[in-house]
Design an enzyme around this catalytic site. Structure first.
Site, PDB file in Angstrom:
ATOM      1  N   LEU A  10       5.923   6.281   3.230  1.00  0.00           N
ATOM      2  CA  LEU A  10       6.510   6.686   4.500  1.00  0.00           C
ATOM      3  C   LEU A  10       7.115   8.070   4.363  1.00  0.00           C
ATOM      4  O   LEU A  10       6.495   8.971   3.802  1.00  0.00           O
ATOM      5  CB  LEU A  10       7.553   5.649   4.963  1.00  0.00           C
ATOM      6  CG  LEU A  10       8.113   5.758   6.384  1.00  0.00           C
ATOM      7  CD1 LEU A  10       7.015   5.598   7.421  1.00  0.00           C
ATOM      8  CD2 LEU A  10       9.181   4.713   6.623  1.00  0.00           C
ATOM      9  N   GLY A 199       6.095  16.234   6.655  1.00  0.00           N
ATOM     10  CA  GLY A 199       5.315  15.007   6.619  1.00  0.00           C
ATOM     11  C   GLY A 199       5.260  14.428   5.213  1.00  0.00           C
ATOM     12  O   GLY A 199       5.637  15.071   4.235  1.00  0.00           O
ATOM     13  N   CYS A 200       4.762  13.200   5.089  1.00  0.00           N
ATOM     14  CA  CYS A 200       4.771  12.511   3.799  1.00  0.00           C
ATOM     15  C   CYS A 200       3.805  13.172   2.807  1.00  0.00           C
ATOM     16  O   CYS A 200       4.199  13.526   1.687  1.00  0.00           O
ATOM     17  CB  CYS A 200       4.432  11.035   3.977  1.00  0.00           C
ATOM     18  SG  CYS A 200       2.912  10.698   4.888  1.00  0.00           S
ATOM     19  N   TYR A 201       2.557  13.393   3.209  1.00  0.00           N
ATOM     20  CA  TYR A 201       1.606  14.040   2.307  1.00  0.00           C
ATOM     21  C   TYR A 201       2.035  15.467   1.959  1.00  0.00           C
ATOM     22  O   TYR A 201       1.977  15.872   0.786  1.00  0.00           O
ATOM     23  CB  TYR A 201       0.200  14.056   2.919  1.00  0.00           C
ATOM     24  CG  TYR A 201      -0.453  12.706   3.044  1.00  0.00           C
ATOM     25  CD1 TYR A 201      -0.590  11.871   1.939  1.00  0.00           C
ATOM     26  CD2 TYR A 201      -0.942  12.253   4.262  1.00  0.00           C
ATOM     27  CE1 TYR A 201      -1.195  10.629   2.042  1.00  0.00           C
ATOM     28  CE2 TYR A 201      -1.549  11.009   4.389  1.00  0.00           C
ATOM     29  CZ  TYR A 201      -1.673  10.196   3.271  1.00  0.00           C
ATOM     30  OH  TYR A 201      -2.271   8.970   3.380  1.00  0.00           O
TER      31      TYR A 201
END
Length: 276
Positions: A10, A199-201
């Site tokens: 997440l 963001g997560c990535y």
């Protein structure tokens, strides 16, 4: 060629970084004197008053978990559209017991929040595109905003429109938004009115690759990022592809060469490589 493998649970890592800046937003107040010998100079930190928009989603719920144990945060406002009027405990059972069952405020609609200026920090956990207009209506001269959507991550509004399917509705704010990867931009985050939560990535990719690119250890020409994520990033809505029976004990590729986090990663890595 450089290849890295990362796992992205997440947005917990990134949110934890941003929450670490909360003490900077707290104020100092005089402690009440408990005895004649108490020093008049003794002070205690006043917790920052926090509002969470979109608290009924997975991101909002995780944010509540993190903030509820932070000594410098007080959760004063929680909003949710479809769940307005309910308690967090009725939406997420883990909040139906213990201290938070009685201390968390009820869920309300955004338009029911009477005084935004009474808050110190607002976390936006709303879908992209929705957030832009909401943040533009907030009194940013009195409240700091940390946006967990993708709306303010990309510095170029034309790139945002290309990848997110619509023109940015608050371009005047896009220019002042600080990219909130605090391991790399901590001093800028500390003083920002508007912080764009990565963001997560992009968080995992940049933390691994930016130091290497800045040091000139690797080439920016041919980088492969092999990233894995759980299913919570897809949200709470029922979809066949994210049902337990579909995803348990398995793995599948999605968004190959078309994932919306790609331009965000390219933005950060290009800057680190001196190409932007």
């Amino acid at each position: 060629r450089t290849t890295i493998a990362i796992s992205c649970p997440l947005q917990t890592i990134t949110m934890a970084f941003l929450i670490s800046t909360l003490p900077q937003a707290t104020r100092r107040r005089q402690r009440p004197s408990l005895s004649p010998r108490a020093s008049a100079s003794e002070t205690a930190p006043t917790p920052a008053k926090v509002g969470i928009l979109g608290a009924s989603g997975y991101t909002g719920s995780e944010l509540i978990r993190l903030l509820s144990t932070h000594p410098s945060a007080s959760i004063d406002v929680l909003t949710a559209e479809r769940s307005a009027g309910q308690t967090m405990g009725s939406v997420f059972p883990q909040y139906a017991f213990g201290r938070l069952a009685t201390t968390l405020p009820p869920l309300v609609k955004i338009e029911q929040v009477a005084d935004w200026g009474a808050l110190d920090i607002v976390f936006c956990c709303l879908p992209h595109a929705t957030t832009q207009e909401i943040i533009a209506s907030l009194p940013l001269d009195r409240v700091r905003v940390i946006d967990l959507s993708a709306d303010f991550r990309l510095a170029d509004v034309d790139v945002y429109a290309e990848w997110y399917g619509g023109a940015h509705k608050a371009p005047e704010l896009q220019g002042e938004a600080v990219y909130g990867l605090t391991e790399l931009h901590r001093s800028a985050v500390r003083d920002a009115r508007l912080v764009a939560n990565p963001g997560c990535y992009p968080t995992a990719a940049q933390l691994a690759l930016v130091p290497l690119l800045e040091a000139g250890v690797i080439s920016a020409a041919d980088i492969i990022i092999d990233a894995k994520s759980g299913a919570t990033g897809a949200g709470r809505a029922a979809k066949q592809g994210t049902l337990f029976c579909e995803v348990t004990e398995g793995i599948h590729a999605y968004g190959v060469a078309s994932h919306r986090h790609a331009p965000e990663i390219e933005q950060g890595l290009s800057k680190a490589a001196g190409e932007a």
